[in-house]
Design a protein around this motif. Structure first.
Motif, PDB file in Angstrom:
ATOM      1  N   GLN A 131       0.800  -1.223   0.000  1.00 33.31           N
ATOM      2  CA  GLN A 131       0.000   0.000   0.000  1.00 33.31           C
ATOM      3  C   GLN A 131       0.836   1.277   0.000  1.00 33.31           C
ATOM      4  O   GLN A 131       0.362   2.324  -0.420  1.00 33.31           O
ATOM      5  CB  GLN A 131      -0.931   0.030   1.234  1.00 33.31           C
ATOM      6  N   CYS A 132       2.037   1.220   0.546  1.00 33.56           N
ATOM      7  CA  CYS A 132       2.854   2.436   0.706  1.00 33.56           C
ATOM      8  C   CYS A 132       4.309   2.047   0.519  1.00 33.56           C
ATOM      9  O   CYS A 132       4.702   0.939   0.854  1.00 33.56           O
ATOM     10  CB  CYS A 132       2.620   3.006   2.115  1.00 33.56           C
ATOM     11  N   ALA A 133       5.098   2.944  -0.052  1.00 35.66           N
ATOM     12  CA  ALA A 133       6.519   2.643  -0.265  1.00 35.66           C
ATOM     13  C   ALA A 133       7.425   3.526   0.594  1.00 35.66           C
ATOM     14  O   ALA A 133       8.630   3.568   0.385  1.00 35.66           O
ATOM     15  CB  ALA A 133       6.865   2.794  -1.745  1.00 35.66           C
ATOM     16  N   GLY A 134       6.834   4.237   1.548  1.00 37.53           N
ATOM     17  CA  GLY A 134       7.651   5.062   2.446  1.00 37.53           C
ATOM     18  C   GLY A 134       8.463   6.107   1.693  1.00 37.53           C
ATOM     19  O   GLY A 134       9.660   6.262   1.930  1.00 37.53           O
ATOM     20  N   CYS A 135       7.817   6.837   0.787  1.00 41.68           N
ATOM     21  CA  CYS A 135       8.570   7.740  -0.094  1.00 41.68           C
ATOM     22  C   CYS A 135       9.018   9.031   0.592  1.00 41.68           C
ATOM     23  O   CYS A 135       9.813   9.785   0.044  1.00 41.68           O
ATOM     24  CB  CYS A 135       7.768   8.057  -1.354  1.00 41.68           C
ATOM     25  N   GLY A 136       8.487   9.285   1.778  1.00 43.61           N
ATOM     26  CA  GLY A 136       8.953  10.461   2.530  1.00 43.61           C
ATOM     27  C   GLY A 136       8.347  11.784   2.084  1.00 43.61           C
ATOM     28  O   GLY A 136       8.743  12.845   2.582  1.00 43.61           O
ATOM     29  N   ASP A 137       7.418  11.765   1.128  1.00 44.78           N
ATOM     30  CA  ASP A 137       6.770  13.003   0.684  1.00 44.78           C
ATOM     31  C   ASP A 137       5.381  12.634   0.166  1.00 44.78           C
ATOM     32  O   ASP A 137       5.135  12.584  -1.041  1.00 44.78           O
ATOM     33  CB  ASP A 137       7.616  13.667  -0.416  1.00 44.78           C
ATOM     34  N   CYS A 138       4.499  12.356   1.101  1.00 41.92           N
ATOM     35  CA  CYS A 138       3.214  11.730   0.782  1.00 41.92           C
ATOM     36  C   CYS A 138       2.309  12.620  -0.080  1.00 41.92           C
ATOM     37  O   CYS A 138       2.164  13.813   0.162  1.00 41.92           O
ATOM     38  CB  CYS A 138       2.500  11.371   2.081  1.00 41.92           C
ATOM     39  N   VAL A 139       1.697  12.003  -1.089  1.00 42.96           N
ATOM     40  CA  VAL A 139       0.800  12.742  -1.987  1.00 42.96           C
ATOM     41  C   VAL A 139      -0.659  12.260  -1.901  1.00 42.96           C
ATOM     42  O   VAL A 139      -1.477  12.598  -2.755  1.00 42.96           O
ATOM     43  CB  VAL A 139       1.276  12.629  -3.466  1.00 42.96           C
ATOM     44  N   LEU A 140      -0.949  11.471  -0.883  1.00 35.74           N
ATOM     45  CA  LEU A 140      -2.282  10.852  -0.801  1.00 35.74           C
ATOM     46  C   LEU A 140      -3.428  11.861  -0.778  1.00 35.74           C
ATOM     47  O   LEU A 140      -4.538  11.553  -1.211  1.00 35.74           O
ATOM     48  CB  LEU A 140      -2.383   9.933   0.425  1.00 35.74           C
ATOM     49  N   CYS A 147      -2.264   5.236  -3.216  1.00 38.17           N
ATOM     50  CA  CYS A 147      -0.858   5.589  -3.457  1.00 38.17           C
ATOM     51  C   CYS A 147      -0.352   5.244  -4.864  1.00 38.17           C
ATOM     52  O   CYS A 147      -0.263   4.068  -5.227  1.00 38.17           O
ATOM     53  CB  CYS A 147       0.032   4.886  -2.440  1.00 38.17           C
ATOM     54  N   VAL A 149       2.743   5.813  -5.835  1.00 40.11           N
ATOM     55  CA  VAL A 149       4.158   5.417  -5.747  1.00 40.11           C
ATOM     56  C   VAL A 149       4.262   3.901  -5.576  1.00 40.11           C
ATOM     57  O   VAL A 149       4.967   3.227  -6.327  1.00 40.11           O
ATOM     58  CB  VAL A 149       4.871   6.136  -4.568  1.00 40.11           C
TER      59      VAL A 149
HETATM   60  S1  SF4 Z   1       2.823   8.756  -1.460  1.00 36.20           S
HETATM   61 FE1  SF4 Z   1       2.269   8.408   0.693  1.00 36.20          FE
HETATM   62  S2  SF4 Z   1       1.425   6.303   0.651  1.00 36.20           S
HETATM   63 FE2  SF4 Z   1       2.589   6.574  -1.267  1.00 36.20          FE
HETATM   64  S3  SF4 Z   1       4.669   5.828  -0.820  1.00 36.20           S
HETATM   65 FE3  SF4 Z   1       4.661   8.019  -0.434  1.00 36.20          FE
HETATM   66  S4  SF4 Z   1       4.236   8.121   1.774  1.00 36.20           S
HETATM   67 FE4  SF4 Z   1       3.602   6.088   1.132  1.00 36.20          FE
END
Ligand code: SF4
Ligand code: SF4
Lengths: 222, 137
Positions: A131-140, A147, A149
């Motif tokens: 569900q999430c990749a821990g991208c550090g800059d959430c766009v949800l 997600c 990403v």
């Molecule tokens: S956008 Fe939000 S939900 Fe998606 S990988 Fe990044 S932190 Fe996780």
């Protein structure tokens, strides 16, 4: 939660080849919830290690232990209670746990029993999805809470791509096109206009592309 | 090479009640193999993966479970759960390079009936063919 699964037994048996006794160390955190590395799985693994070694004509003693978590210093120190009972630890925690033991205990050899796979959830018993990749800059907040990403095969920020067909991703007919789902969900909240907004080129340095990440909370340190 | 196998059977109370008839003599008379050590459990849903693995660790050459029919388990889903665990053990055995057929699940009707003996014979001959467990050194 962090989702993981047991490594193939051939790999694990190879790791412990030269051991006479191992501590199979469960973690009562995420890996217990995803049934990969809790106390029950550690018990099964210990039995499989003994059987695998027996088949190879060797014998091995196993001690089974478990920690509340393997990703905090105070719990790692508890490994001392099994002092002298192992040549190596076989950890059924996620990769974080194995790293933590390696970081904090210079004399303890630790092997990973699991392949740590993704951050996910379980909507159906026995099934976990990323569900999430821990991208550090959430766009949800821009994507209807879904997600792009982690759940778009190309991690597109402006989807869908031309391969989206009937709600499915071009990589496989079983895979949801998350951009179609984002579109549908935004529409259901009367926010389709969001689909027209071009997302800018992303700075992926927050996603680990700028090296290992670290968070320091000054308010929590003394 | 002929050998006398040791086979462990976990059977639920309902499918194995004939084992108690005439102190077990009836089963023997029907030709139930002497190689099989029957362990009765209240429900096969209680049999854990570790229970099956331990039987191998304790020296069994083969292990099998007999539970109620899939759609007629006394405890609703007990025998279906048991079948899943047997399948997990089979996969694990194969990962260790051992024949998956050393562990087996059978769903049989309750009470005294010929299939119980037949499946015992089937298991006995399968294990005889495979030879001793590779977990014995
Ligand atoms: S956008 Fe939000 S939900 Fe998606 S990988 Fe990044 S932190 Fe996780
Ligand atoms: S079909 Fe959808 S999920 Fe698949 S790559 Fe294209 S936009 Fe991403």
């Amino acid at each position: 939660m962090i989702v993981a699964e047991r490594k193939p037994m051939s790999e694990i048996i190879e790791m412990v080849q030269d051991c006479k006794k191992v501590l199979v160390l469960a973690c009562r955190g995420c890996v217990t919830v995803c049934s990969a590395g809790g106390e029950r799985e550690a018990e099964i693994l210990a039995s499989l290690i003994r059987l695998g070694m027996k088949k190879a004509g060797k014998s091995i003693e196993t001690t089974i232990g478990s920690l509340v978590r393997q990703c905090d210093r105070e719990y790692i120190d508890e490994i001392d209670q099994w002092k002298g009972e192992y040549d190596a630890v076989v950890s059924t925690a996620c990769g974080v746990g194995v790293n933590f033991i390696s970081n904090l205990r210079k004399d303890t050899m630790v092997y990973p029993a699991l392949n740590t796979t993704f951050f996910g959830g379980s909507a159906k018993q026995g099934e976990w999805t990323e569900q999430c990749a821990g991208c550090g800059d959430c766009v949800l907040h821009l994507t209807g809470g879904l997600c792009p990403v982690a759940r778009c095969a190309k991690s597109l920020m402006n989807g869908p791509c031309g391969g989206s067909v009937d709600g499915k991703c071009e990589i496989h007919s079983d895979v949801e096109c998350v951009w179609q789902s984002i579109h549908d969900r935004l529409a259901s909240f009367d926010r389709s206009a969001q689909m027209e907004v071009i997302a800018p080129i992303r700075d992926w340095s927050t996603a680990g592309h700028g090296g290992p990440r670290k968070i320091v909370r000054d308010d929590l340190t003394v | 090479m002929s050998f006398d196998p040791a086979i462990t059977l976990f059977s639920c109370h309902y499918t194995s009640q004939q084992s108690c008839a005439e102190e077990g003599k009836e089963l023997e008379q029907l030709g139930f193999p002497a190689s099989i050590n029957l362990v009765r459990v209240p429900c096969t849903g209680k049999v854990q993966v570790t229970t099956l693995l331990k039987a191998f660790e304790d020296g069994a050459d083969g292990v099998y479970v007999v539970g109620c029919p899939e759609d007629g388990c006394h405890n609703v889903k007990g025998s279906v759960r048991a079948a899943k665990r047997v399948a997990a053990v089979r996969d694990a055995l194969e990962e260790l390079g051992v024949e998956g057929g050393r562990v087996q699940m059978y769903h049989l009707p309750r009470g005294l009936h010929p299939e119980f003996v037949e499946k015992g014979k089937e298991m006995d001959s399968r294990i005889r063919e495979m030879g001793p467990s590779p977990f014995q050194n």
